[in-house]
Enzyme design. Structure first.
Site, PDB file in Angstrom:
ATOM      1  N   LEU A  65     -18.167 -21.154   7.116  1.00  0.00           N
ATOM      2  CA  LEU A  65     -16.985 -21.587   7.853  1.00  0.00           C
ATOM      3  C   LEU A  65     -16.949 -23.098   8.013  1.00  0.00           C
ATOM      4  CD1 LEU A  65     -16.960 -18.878  10.681  1.00  0.00           C
ATOM      5  CD2 LEU A  65     -15.427 -19.011   8.711  1.00  0.00           C
ATOM      6  N   GLY A 112     -23.906 -31.730  11.917  1.00  0.00           N
ATOM      7  CA  GLY A 112     -25.134 -32.475  11.737  1.00  0.00           C
ATOM      8  C   GLY A 112     -26.384 -31.639  11.912  1.00  0.00           C
ATOM      9  N   VAL A 124     -22.302 -23.086   9.996  1.00  0.00           N
ATOM     10  CA  VAL A 124     -21.712 -21.912  10.642  1.00  0.00           C
ATOM     11  C   VAL A 124     -21.162 -20.992   9.561  1.00  0.00           C
ATOM     12  CG1 VAL A 124     -20.014 -21.060  12.298  1.00  0.00           C
ATOM     13  CG2 VAL A 124     -21.161 -23.249  12.700  1.00  0.00           C
ATOM     14  N   LYS A 177     -24.305 -19.459  13.596  1.00  0.00           N
ATOM     15  CA  LYS A 177     -24.771 -20.828  13.397  1.00  0.00           C
ATOM     16  C   LYS A 177     -26.236 -20.789  12.995  1.00  0.00           C
ATOM     17  CE  LYS A 177     -25.153 -25.290  15.782  1.00  0.00           C
ATOM     18  NZ  LYS A 177     -24.828 -26.007  17.043  1.00  0.00           N
ATOM     19  N   ASP A 215     -19.981 -32.731  25.125  1.00  0.00           N
ATOM     20  CA  ASP A 215     -19.483 -33.078  23.782  1.00  0.00           C
ATOM     21  C   ASP A 215     -18.140 -32.390  23.520  1.00  0.00           C
ATOM     22  OD1 ASP A 215     -19.571 -34.464  21.385  1.00  0.00           O
ATOM     23  OD2 ASP A 215     -20.651 -32.873  20.329  1.00  0.00           O
ATOM     24  N   LYS A 252     -14.659 -32.296  22.319  1.00  0.00           N
ATOM     25  CA  LYS A 252     -13.892 -33.095  21.372  1.00  0.00           C
ATOM     26  C   LYS A 252     -13.008 -32.149  20.566  1.00  0.00           C
ATOM     27  CE  LYS A 252     -17.878 -33.033  18.212  1.00  0.00           C
ATOM     28  NZ  LYS A 252     -18.886 -33.860  17.509  1.00  0.00           N
ATOM     29  N   ASN A 290     -14.421 -29.263  18.655  1.00  0.00           N
ATOM     30  CA  ASN A 290     -15.093 -28.243  19.452  1.00  0.00           C
ATOM     31  C   ASN A 290     -14.116 -27.423  20.288  1.00  0.00           C
ATOM     32  OD1 ASN A 290     -17.629 -28.772  18.501  1.00  0.00           O
ATOM     33  ND2 ASN A 290     -18.213 -30.119  20.191  1.00  0.00           N
ATOM     34  N   ASP A 297     -19.575 -24.826  20.778  1.00  0.00           N
ATOM     35  CA  ASP A 297     -20.661 -25.763  20.460  1.00  0.00           C
ATOM     36  C   ASP A 297     -21.261 -26.408  21.707  1.00  0.00           C
ATOM     37  OD1 ASP A 297     -22.515 -27.340  19.305  1.00  0.00           O
ATOM     38  OD2 ASP A 297     -21.177 -28.272  17.862  1.00  0.00           O
TER      39      ASP A 297
END
Length: 697
Positions: A28, A32, A36, A50, A144, A146, A149, A161
């Protein structure tokens, strides 16, 4: 079997075949720290798995961080995140499996389709605020948040995430001199004092995400992460392009000091006030079209005659009338053609000149009244009280308490008596519709499910045995099992003399349908149909269903079964709808899904006629006449759209009450009768408007 390969160099060109006992089907995406994959469980459930990159699997510190991610993701699994199914942080290549959520990331959506419109932005901000509230409530800070995500699912945004999230009780701490996060979406304190990052940092990130969704860029923009870091700490955000109605709230989220930012709860309260002022208006210009029906003034289109006869058929939204297991019901037949009023009483007639009205019949109670029409009265239940109103002006005619404060649906009129049954309540009770006096009562066994038809109450016991009760007297007519049905749930529809019992196979691959005569209990016909099907209406000798997906409960198709020819017609929806409610008008099925998408499906033409995105994140089951489709929103608005085009024709004001912060299920379905529409609102009011003039609401 040889391992599956993907394009690329190095170790990641060799993709593993399994993570644990989950077979990995395709990739998918990657980041880093890992890749996934789309996978399936043994039962066929779709998962997102993941798998950590091999190089990081050898790092003890990273393994500790991955364990933290798994723990955080487990803690926040819920409506606004991807639920964790399984994980193994100690495997050779650590992995974690969550439910697969179909839908693009916010980043991909903005890249493909450009900035969002104001209505979409408000829904996004409200969804993210709700998500952060739930994440922070269990003591986790995401750190995180963003666009990449945020997944845009059918039922709202999902935050994913938790790779650098930090539970408050975690022993892991950010190393001195090491910044963890994505600079354009990091809060000032993440640069200045990373060890002290708290929930307010996620609110700052939410503000940056909203600017990106509204403009395609961030509030602090540069090719250099060092410049971005300086801007975040020292400069004012650039909100050019953010809608004026949202800009002040976004600016508060981007305050430099954590204590100056709103909490997620404060954001949701602010957004509720914004919703009525602009969110609904954003829906109007996008859906209006020149070929839609023009608003009619009362002078151009006089109100229809309001004289009524006892026994007239009326269509009323049912929601979950007396049976919570079927969420997509559309309407209930409240009066049969052959019914008469009890004790020789005559139903009240509506006044010839109808004016919009609103009333608050139970001022000491809260919550949205659930209403129906029958025996000439508007009958409602609210927080342990059942009452009758005059449909002409909202005058309170009578009121009495009921056995429980948890009503499973509006009152039903069966055999011309009011049946305010509440699922799980201690008794059934039949009331005179004009006085509220009790005519009979009956105590069912615990766990009994009840469905009313024109003259019969169908009681399904926990062991699957069905009892038909005469709704005029409360006496048992018949009692036996339905062949082929283990523990059936019943539905019935206006103008149809039959009740339909359905049961789904354990694997969801098929549905057993039995058409039952409610008065005798005889099975008239049976059918075995493919898929998990929910009946939503019957028209012209056919029964209509929603075909429900087995994993997420999404509606994937509309199905029509015609018993006379034993033929089945299935129309697949271009996009699946989450938690859809539906109604049938002729051979057109109207579906309103969680998230606000409303669509019309023509079963004769075998196609979707139109689909629009409304401003209603969670709406009622719709009802329809020959011109409009009507539905209510959780904020108390009643909306009407053109049945032919989906263009918004009109809406009432929002009517929020003191309990509006509570999360609720689908709002009660509006009542459509004789050219008028009635609805309840969260502030406890019941109101009536002219159906033919939505522009004048």
């Amino acid at each position: 079997m040889a391992p599956r390969r993907n394009t690329g160099a190095g170790a990641e060109a060799e993709l593993p075949e399994y993570a644990g006992h989950y077979r990995l089907e395709s990739r998918l995406g990657s980041g880093g720290m890992g890749v996934v994959h789309l996978a399936r469980s043994t039962s066929g459930m779709k998962l997102a798995v993941k798998v950590v990159h091999a190089e990081f699997a050898r790092d003890p510190e990273f393994r500790g961080r991955f364990r933290q991610e798994v723990a955080a993701a487990r803690k926040v699994s819920g409506a606004f995140t991807a639920s964790v199914v399984d994980a193994d942080p100690d495997a050779g290549q650590p992995w974690m499996a969550t439910l697969f959520i179909p839908g693009p990331t916010l980043s991909d959506e903005v890249k493909r389709n450009g900035p969002m419109d104001p209505a979409q932005l408000r829904r996004l901000m409200a969804g993210l605020a709700e998500a952060l509230r739930d994440i922070h409530r269990v003591g986790v800070v995401h750190r995180d948040l963003k666009p990449s995500n945020v997944l845009l699912a059918e039922d709202g945004p999902k935050v994913i995430d938790f790779g650098i999230s930090r539970p408050k009780d975690s022993e892991l701490r950010t190393e001195t001199g090491k910044l963890i996060g994505t600079p354009p979406f990091m809060a000032p304190e993440q640069f200045r004092r990373p060890r002290e990052v708290g929930p307010a940092a996620d609110v700052f990130a939410l503000g940056s995400v909203m600017v990106h969704a509204a403009t395609g860029r961030g509030p602090f923009d540069s090719d250099s992460p060092y410049v971005v870091a300086y801007q975040v700490v020292h400069d004012e955000p650039d909100l050019t392009g953010v809608p004026e109605s949202l800009a002040p709230l976004v600016r508060r989220c981007l305050a430099k000091e954590p204590e100056d930012r709103p909490t997620p709860d404060e954001l949701m309260r602010e957004l509720r006030s914004v919703a009525a002022s602009y969110d609904t208006q954003a829906f109007i210009p996008a859906q209006r079209s020149s070929d839609g029906p023009a608003p009619q003034s009362p002078a151009e289109r006089p109100e229809p005659s309001v004289k009524r006869r006892v026994g007239k058929k009326v269509i009323v939204g049912a929601g979950a009338l007396g049976l919570a297991v079927v969420a997509a019901l559309t309407s209930v037949r409240l009066l049969g053609d052959d019914q008469a009023s009890p004790s020789g009483t005559t139903p009240r007639t509506k006044a010839a000149a109808f004016s919009s009205w609103k009333a608050k019949p139970a001022p000491e109670t809260s919550g949205m009244p659930q209403c129906s029409y029958g025996a000439g009265e508007l009958l409602c239940v609210q927080a342990g009280t059942v009452f009758a109103l005059s449909p002409a002006d909202g005058e309170l005619l009578w009121r009495r308490p009921v056995a429980t404060t948890s009503a499973s649906g509006p009152p039903v009129v069966s055999s011309a008596l009011v049946q305010p049954y509440t699922e799980g309540g201690p008794q059934l009770a039949a009331l005179d519709p004009h006085s509220g006096n009790e005519v009979w009562k009956r105590r069912p066994a615990p766990g009994t499910m009840v469905r009313y038809t024109a003259r019969t109450a169908l009681l399904t016991a926990a062991d699957g045995k069905i009892t038909g009760v005469d709704s005029a007297s409360g006496r048992t007519r018949w009692s036996h099992r339905i062949p082929g049905q283990r523990t059936p749930s019943f539905v019935s529809f206006p103008g149809d003399p039959l009740a339909y019992a359905t049961s789904t196979s354990a694997d969801g691959s098929s549905t057993q349908l039995s058409a039952v005569d409610p008065q005798s209990g005889d099975v008239r016909w049976q059918a075995h149909l493919a898929g998990t099907l929910e009946p939503v209406g019957s028209e012209g000798g056919s029964v209509f269903f929603l075909s429900i997906g087995s994993v997420y409960g999404e509606t994937k198709a509309v199905v029509r079964y015609t018993p006379a020819t034993r033929s089945t017609r299935r129309v697949t929806l271009p996009l699946a709808s989450q938690e859809a409610h539906a109604t049938v008008r002729g051979n057109v099925v109207y579906l309103l899904a969680t998230g606000g998408s409303l669509q019309a499906v023509d079963m004769d033409a075998r196609k979707q006629l139109w689909r629009v995105e409304t401003s209603v994140s969670r709406g009622s089951a719709p009802v329809a006449d020959d011109r409009y489709v009507y539905f209510t929103a959780a904020d108390g608005r009643l909306l009407a759209v053109a049945a032919r085009t989906g263009a918004l024709a009109g809406q009432t004001p929002a009517r929020l009450g003191p309990d509006s912060a509570k999360v609720m299920g689908a709002p009660p379905t509006p009542v459509l009768d004789d050219g008028h529409v009635y609805a309840g609102a969260p502030d406890g009011t019941v109101f009536g408007v002219a159906a033919r003039n939505p522009a004048g609401w």
